[in-house]
Design a protein around this motif. Structure first.
Motif, PDB file in Angstrom:
ATOM      1  N   THR A 145       0.929  -0.495   0.287  1.00 30.76           N
ATOM      2  CA  THR A 145       0.148  -0.156   0.100  1.00 30.76           C
ATOM      3  C   THR A 145       0.633   1.278   0.252  1.00 30.76           C
ATOM      4  O   THR A 145       0.512   1.824  -0.416  1.00 30.76           O
ATOM      5  CB  THR A 145      -0.900   0.263   1.188  1.00 30.76           C
ATOM      6  N   TYR A 154      -4.392   3.832  -9.043  1.00 32.80           N
ATOM      7  CA  TYR A 154      -4.807   2.667  -7.836  1.00 32.80           C
ATOM      8  C   TYR A 154      -6.380   2.625  -8.092  1.00 32.80           C
ATOM      9  O   TYR A 154      -6.556   0.970  -7.680  1.00 32.80           O
ATOM     10  CB  TYR A 154      -4.158   3.263  -6.729  1.00 32.80           C
ATOM     11  N   ALA A 162      -7.462   3.725  -0.842  1.00 37.97           N
ATOM     12  CA  ALA A 162      -6.519   3.820  -0.304  1.00 37.97           C
ATOM     13  C   ALA A 162      -6.815   3.964   1.895  1.00 37.97           C
ATOM     14  O   ALA A 162      -6.193   3.408   2.650  1.00 37.97           O
ATOM     15  CB  ALA A 162      -5.366   5.379  -0.642  1.00 37.97           C
ATOM     16  N   LYS A 180      -3.046   8.166  -8.760  1.00 36.98           N
ATOM     17  CA  LYS A 180      -4.783   7.268  -7.628  1.00 36.98           C
ATOM     18  C   LYS A 180      -6.070   7.200  -8.569  1.00 36.98           C
ATOM     19  O   LYS A 180      -6.542   5.884  -8.779  1.00 36.98           O
ATOM     20  CB  LYS A 180      -5.811   8.676  -7.105  1.00 36.98           C
ATOM     21  N   LEU A 186       0.620   5.897   3.850  1.00 38.13           N
ATOM     22  CA  LEU A 186       0.046   5.918   2.766  1.00 38.13           C
ATOM     23  C   LEU A 186       0.523   7.206   1.838  1.00 38.13           C
ATOM     24  O   LEU A 186       1.418   8.205   3.097  1.00 38.13           O
ATOM     25  CB  LEU A 186      -1.492   6.960   2.292  1.00 38.13           C
ATOM     26  N   THR A 203       0.855   3.628  -3.295  1.00 38.05           N
ATOM     27  CA  THR A 203       0.080   4.766  -3.811  1.00 38.05           C
ATOM     28  C   THR A 203       1.425   6.223  -3.102  1.00 38.05           C
ATOM     29  O   THR A 203       0.896   7.485  -3.552  1.00 38.05           O
ATOM     30  CB  THR A 203      -0.961   4.876  -1.886  1.00 38.05           C
ATOM     31  N   TYR A 230      -3.167  10.791  -0.703  1.00 41.67           N
ATOM     32  CA  TYR A 230      -3.877  10.173  -0.721  1.00 41.67           C
ATOM     33  C   TYR A 230      -4.911  10.292   0.852  1.00 41.67           C
ATOM     34  O   TYR A 230      -5.878   9.502   1.300  1.00 41.67           O
ATOM     35  CB  TYR A 230      -3.643   8.265  -0.404  1.00 41.67           C
TER      36      TYR A 230
END
Length: 501
Positions: free
Chosen positions: A30, A42, A281, A39, A346, A34, A350
């Motif tokens: 993760t 993801y 996220a 974004k 993160l 990220t 995010y």
């Protein structure tokens, strides 16, 4: 109680495998994803994993749960002296093998149309890769269930953890190693790596790891009895099919946030996927609560079936639910009190979505309670109720999202999850009281959750009285956490000592 300690031990081992995988994903992948993915990219990864989860249920049609139920019965209860546990395993395995081959071929043929439906036109490679992932995972479902039924969590954990390590290594090989090799003129890598298709390599890594898992499980298939009991198969399907509806509805209720944002957001597909990636996220930080729920469910389902076969004492079920509520409430406290530290996992872009986190944590708390309460209809073979309850929850999820996504964006799927799981918990409790009454201590369970939320509220109020530095906030939060632990020890210590004896 020795039985509760046994369940706790198996929960820990299953958590170490199936659930630790999610923790490692959270700790390693993760933060990495990220930071290296936009974004929207993801969002695509999260969206495709939602569809993988849905299709995996269709490939397995909850035959692993039917295996638990029928393998735990004696030969007389199965209705035929030749229907032993090997026959149940063989019947479940053969039907999964046959349908997996058929469904894989169908999805391969329809890959272009499916890609267009998913709003990824021209990317039928996504569809074919995730179809193979699903096929391998479906073929592994019954062997893994057999290991769980036989209380062999160490082998279960070894296979799961090995596949997890391989998956992570392959992700870094494809996304870091291959670009480095190309940059240093190792041109042979160009045969397997295209920098324009980075997202696909996340799924290639998963596919290879899933394929290796099948090889490790092959000895279980080698000893397959090759007996197919048609009458037993029909009874297993009748038991399992209502759970398929429940499982699909459950996945929609848990994982559909990014996908619903993609379809019902007011922006372009790309903008909606950006929003979905941010929501996904933030939801990853609820993994500590969610992993506890999943670890509990992995261990509790076969445990409850085995326990029901040897004892009619229902006190253990009430104690298990109460223990879950206690630990789940402490998980909420731990995550929210130390969120300033946890959020560094993160990428900075995010973190603006973290406002949904406390809502999702409470939602997952109620999901875990629902798993506890659902044991009533499972043990009485009235699994159709699972479908009814989950479908009702799905209606709540879809209605709230469709109405509110345009106005409150990522908060809509969070509130929808909470409303859905709370409603399902109430329905599950009411149904279990009717079908298979258990004296659940609802007052104590509510006390744990309300204490956790009140403690979190206190830390928010304290913030305005403390210097504006993270270290002071964390120290203040730690004192509140310690006070909660001391209060729980004072009020729950005698009960804990009794059940853990």
């Amino acid at each position: 109680m020795a039985l509760l300690k046994k369940l706790a031990g198996e929960t820990a081992i299953y958590g170490l495998s199936s659930i630790l995988g999610r923790v490692v994903n959270w700790i390693i992948l993760t933060p990495y994803f990220t930071r290296v993915f936009e974004k929207g990219e993801y969002g695509i990864v999260t969206d495709l994993y939602f569809w993988i989860a849905i299709l995996l249920v269709l490939f397995t049609y909850r035959m692993e749960t039917a295996f638990f139920r029928f393998a735990s019965r004696g030969q007389q209860e199965l209705g035929d002296e030749n229907h032993d546990q090997d026959t149940v395993f063989s019947t479940a395995s053969l039907t999964i093998i046959g349908t997996t081959v058929a469904l894989t071929g169908l999805l391969f043929c329809l890959a272009p149309q499916i890609a267009s439906f998913l709003k990824y036109p021209g990317r039928e490679d996504y569809v074919r890769i995730f179809t193979l992932i699903i096929a391998f995972d479906a073929l592994a479902a019954i062997p893994f269930a057999k290991l769980r039924m036989e209380s062999r969590p160490l082998r279960f954990a070894a296979i799961k953890l090995s596949a997890l390590a391989l998956n992570i290594l392959l992700v870094f090989f494809f996304l870091e190693g291959c670009p480095w090799l190309l940059a240093h003129d190792y041109t042979f890598v160009a045969d397997i790596y295209n920098p324009e298709h980075r997202i696909a390599y996340v799924f290639w890594a998963n596919l290879i790891a899933s394929g290796i898992s099948i090889l490790w499980l092959a000895p279980l298939y080698r000893h397959l009895a090759w007996r197919f009991a048609t009458d037993l198969w029909r009874r297993m399907l009748n038991y399992a099919l209502p759970l398929v509806i429940a499982a699909i509805a459950g996945i929609v209720n848990q994982l559909a946030g990014t996908t619903l944002l993609k379809y019902f957001g007011t922006g372009t597909t790309e903008a909606n996927l950006d929003m979905g990636g941010m929501y996904a996220a933030a939801a990853k930080l609820a993994v500590l609560m969610n992993l506890f729920v999943q670890a509990f469910n992995y261990a509790a389902e076969p445990f409850f079936f085995r326990q029901s076969a040897v004892s009619q004492d229902k006190a253990i079920y009430a104690d298990v639910a109460r223990a879950f509520a206690l630990v789940g409430s402490l998980a909420f406290v731990g995550i929210m009190f130390y969120l300033e530290l946890i959020q560094v996992f993160l990428g900075e872009d995010y973190r603006e979505g973290l406002g949904v986190l406390p809502i999702l944590l409470v939602a997952n708390f109620f999901l875990g309670l629902y798993y506890n309460f659902s044991i009533g209809y499972k043990l009485t073979d009235q699994t159709r109720w699972a479908g009814y309850i989950a479908l009702f929850g799905t209606v709540i999820t879809l209605v709230i999202n469709i109405i509110f996504i345009p106005s409150i964006t990522i908060y809509a799927p969070a509130w929808a999850s909470l409303a859905c799981f709370f409603t399902m918990t109430v329905a599950g409790y009411w149904l279990t009281r009717k079908l298979w009454p258990v004296d659940y201590k609802l007052g104590r369970m509510a006390y744990y959750l309300l204490l956790a939320i009140a403690g979190w509220g206190l830390t928010i109020i304290m913030t305005s009285f403390l210097p504006d530095q993270m270290v002071y906030r964390l120290i203040g939060n730690s004192f509140v956490f310690l006070a909660i632990l001391l209060l729980l020890y004072k009020t729950e210590g005698n009960w804990l000592r009794k059940v853990l004896r």
